[in-house]
Design a protein around this motif. Sequence first.
Motif, PDB file in Angstrom:
ATOM      1  N   CYS A   1     -14.419  38.907 -35.545  1.00 10.71           N
ATOM      2  CA  CYS A   1     -14.772  39.900 -36.560  1.00 10.71           C
ATOM      3  C   CYS A   1     -15.473  41.100 -35.939  1.00 10.71           C
ATOM      4  O   CYS A   1     -15.238  42.247 -36.337  1.00 10.71           O
TER       5      CYS A   1
ATOM      6  N   GLY B   1     -12.531  49.250 -35.873  1.00  6.76           N
ATOM      7  CA  GLY B   1     -12.537  50.041 -37.097  1.00  6.76           C
ATOM      8  C   GLY B   1     -13.528  51.192 -37.043  1.00  6.76           C
ATOM      9  O   GLY B   1     -13.201  52.336 -37.396  1.00  6.76           O
TER      10      GLY B   1
ATOM     11  N   LEU C   1     -16.200  39.220 -43.441  1.00  5.13           N
ATOM     12  CA  LEU C   1     -14.787  39.590 -43.432  1.00  5.13           C
ATOM     13  C   LEU C   1     -14.539  40.846 -44.257  1.00  5.13           C
ATOM     14  O   LEU C   1     -13.718  41.707 -43.876  1.00  5.13           O
ATOM     15  N   ALA C   2     -15.238  40.985 -45.387  1.00  3.67           N
ATOM     16  CA  ALA C   2     -15.079  42.165 -46.234  1.00  3.67           C
ATOM     17  C   ALA C   2     -15.497  43.436 -45.486  1.00  3.67           C
ATOM     18  O   ALA C   2     -14.823  44.473 -45.590  1.00  3.67           O
ATOM     19  N   ASP C   3     -16.591  43.384 -44.747  1.00  4.92           N
ATOM     20  CA  ASP C   3     -17.028  44.539 -43.957  1.00  4.92           C
ATOM     21  C   ASP C   3     -15.962  44.950 -42.952  1.00  4.92           C
ATOM     22  O   ASP C   3     -15.678  46.138 -42.771  1.00  4.92           O
ATOM     23  N   VAL C   4     -15.371  43.957 -42.299  1.00  2.00           N
ATOM     24  CA  VAL C   4     -14.348  44.238 -41.291  1.00  2.00           C
ATOM     25  C   VAL C   4     -13.118  44.877 -41.931  1.00  2.00           C
ATOM     26  O   VAL C   4     -12.585  45.874 -41.425  1.00  2.00           O
ATOM     27  N   VAL C   5     -12.661  44.319 -43.035  1.00  2.00           N
ATOM     28  CA  VAL C   5     -11.458  44.824 -43.696  1.00  2.00           C
ATOM     29  C   VAL C   5     -11.662  46.259 -44.179  1.00  2.00           C
ATOM     30  O   VAL C   5     -10.784  47.123 -44.004  1.00  2.00           O
ATOM     31  N   VAL C   6     -12.811  46.535 -44.774  1.00  4.71           N
ATOM     32  CA  VAL C   6     -13.083  47.879 -45.298  1.00  4.71           C
ATOM     33  C   VAL C   6     -13.109  48.907 -44.174  1.00  4.71           C
ATOM     34  O   VAL C   6     -12.475  49.975 -44.255  1.00  4.71           O
TER      35      VAL C   6
ATOM     36  N   CYS D   1      -7.829  53.094 -40.060  1.00  4.76           N
ATOM     37  CA  CYS D   1      -6.364  53.235 -39.995  1.00  4.76           C
ATOM     38  C   CYS D   1      -5.879  54.380 -40.884  1.00  4.76           C
ATOM     39  O   CYS D   1      -4.961  55.127 -40.512  1.00  4.76           O
TER      40      CYS D   1
ATOM     41  N   LEU E   1     -11.828  48.685 -41.089  1.00  8.46           N
ATOM     42  CA  LEU E   1     -10.505  48.821 -40.470  1.00  8.46           C
ATOM     43  C   LEU E   1      -9.563  49.647 -41.350  1.00  8.46           C
ATOM     44  O   LEU E   1      -8.797  50.476 -40.844  1.00  8.46           O
ATOM     45  N   ALA E   2      -9.610  49.406 -42.650  1.00  9.34           N
ATOM     46  CA  ALA E   2      -8.739  50.136 -43.564  1.00  9.34           C
ATOM     47  C   ALA E   2      -9.037  51.631 -43.533  1.00  9.34           C
ATOM     48  O   ALA E   2      -8.128  52.468 -43.482  1.00  9.34           O
TER      49      ALA E   2
ATOM     50  N   LEU F   1     -12.890  43.392 -34.203  1.00  8.43           N
ATOM     51  CA  LEU F   1     -12.151  44.183 -35.195  1.00  8.43           C
ATOM     52  C   LEU F   1     -13.051  45.232 -35.844  1.00  8.43           C
ATOM     53  O   LEU F   1     -12.612  46.353 -36.130  1.00  8.43           O
TER      54      LEU F   1
END
Length: 485
Positions: free
Chosen positions: A375, A382, A460-465, A471, A467-468, A378
């Motif tokens: 995490c 991000g 996981l939510a921090d990583v997804v936000v 990108c 990275l999104a 990633l």
Amino acid sequence: MIKTLTIIIELLILALAFWLGGRLWWHRYSGIKKGVALVLVGCAALIAISIGMAVPKPTRIVTFTALNEKNEGAAETTIYLERLQVDGEDIDLQCPADGQWTERDNKKPGWFAPDDERRTEGQTDSISYQIAVADKTELTFWENRWKGKVLVQIDNTQEVIDTCWDGGDKSRSTTIALSRPGMAMTAQAVAIPGLCYALSLAAMCFVLTLLLELGSKVWAKLYGALLQYNLFHKLAGYQFLFEELVKRDFKKKYKRTVLGMAWSVLSPLLNLLVMRLVFTQFFGRNTAHYTTYLFCGNLVFSYFNESTSQGMTSLVGNAGIFTKVNVPKYLFLFSKNVQTLINFGLTLSVFFVFCVLDNITFTWKLVCLLYPILCLVLFNIGVGLILSAMFVFFRDVQYLWSVFTMLLMYMSAIFYTIDGYEPMVRNLFLVNPVYLFIRYFRKIVIEATIPTVWFHLLMLADVVVVLAIGCWMYKKYNTKFLYYV
């Protein structure tokens, strides 16, 4: 016997879950290899273990009552409780379930007669402890000629123990084995953890199945889009360039240095030494394994700071390449992250050596560190995507980021604990993603406990936000980068 049976049942449940999960997912989703399916079951098992650890287990109550009696050879009626062990593990005697005895010089509880000047206000005749159901429960008292009798009660049994020993002025400790739990209590102690583990594991497998159903549909569309743009062949064509970028960044960092790669280890160690010398007297006096505690924070934050700071200048620093040759611009950021990841791996190996020197006991839960490390990698990518894109347009970002990272360092509880704050303040620390990574490391290494499911999901939510957002910025401003570098 209880612990052995519990482990056997959990292993059987885990083996059954691996077999069923592997067959179900492998055959149902043709795009998933069997090894990947087993890894998914393993992830579900880890989450199920963390859930099972939070479920209350059957317990017993052991009560000590001072009778204020002595035999003919005793001089007083004092009672000294030295140790209470359950399957070889000590129970914290400073945290009784009921009652209160006087704390002695060695922080152990003791009972003193009403006319004894050592007796403190609030002392009760009885004190109780809540212990786990186990095969072996041992009690240790301190014996000498000034000690009296104590009544020990557990379950439906009770026994009077005379702690007086006619050895003159000498003292000794004596260990007594308490009665074993009954068959009904033993069955509960074995069945309840296994049942909770099975239910939580089944629930996690069900959730993963739903996610796979959704993910398979999303992957089908994504895979079609990737094939349409021929992205896989495009990335494979730049493999040589990516490898050379990593080599260049790694050699450039240690160019014209005497120690070379040794600075990857020495730099965080010197920072750790300075922080320990400065903060030990202020924050580390009452913190167990303070060196490891400090190293965890310094290790994670240093990797985050180095990765994001170098990633921020990755586009501008390689403008001479992508302005002349059409290459994916994120390759430059990835090369920086690989180089910092190598440095992090070297420092991590030294960290484990320090754990051994600090008498840290390693458990199988150490494997769970793979989750925060992945995490964190990633998350750094991000943040690097966002910073490198902003740095192309605004050079002020470099100075603002250095100030922000300094603030972030002080807000990540690297050298202090947050136990003394109010619950609301402690929850505010969870807003800081870097603190989440540091906290995860400390929970696994120092406390040997797995964080809750919500802790995993928040990370996981921090990583997804992040990275999104990164990108999206690269996709939107990809062509504009050429005009501002």
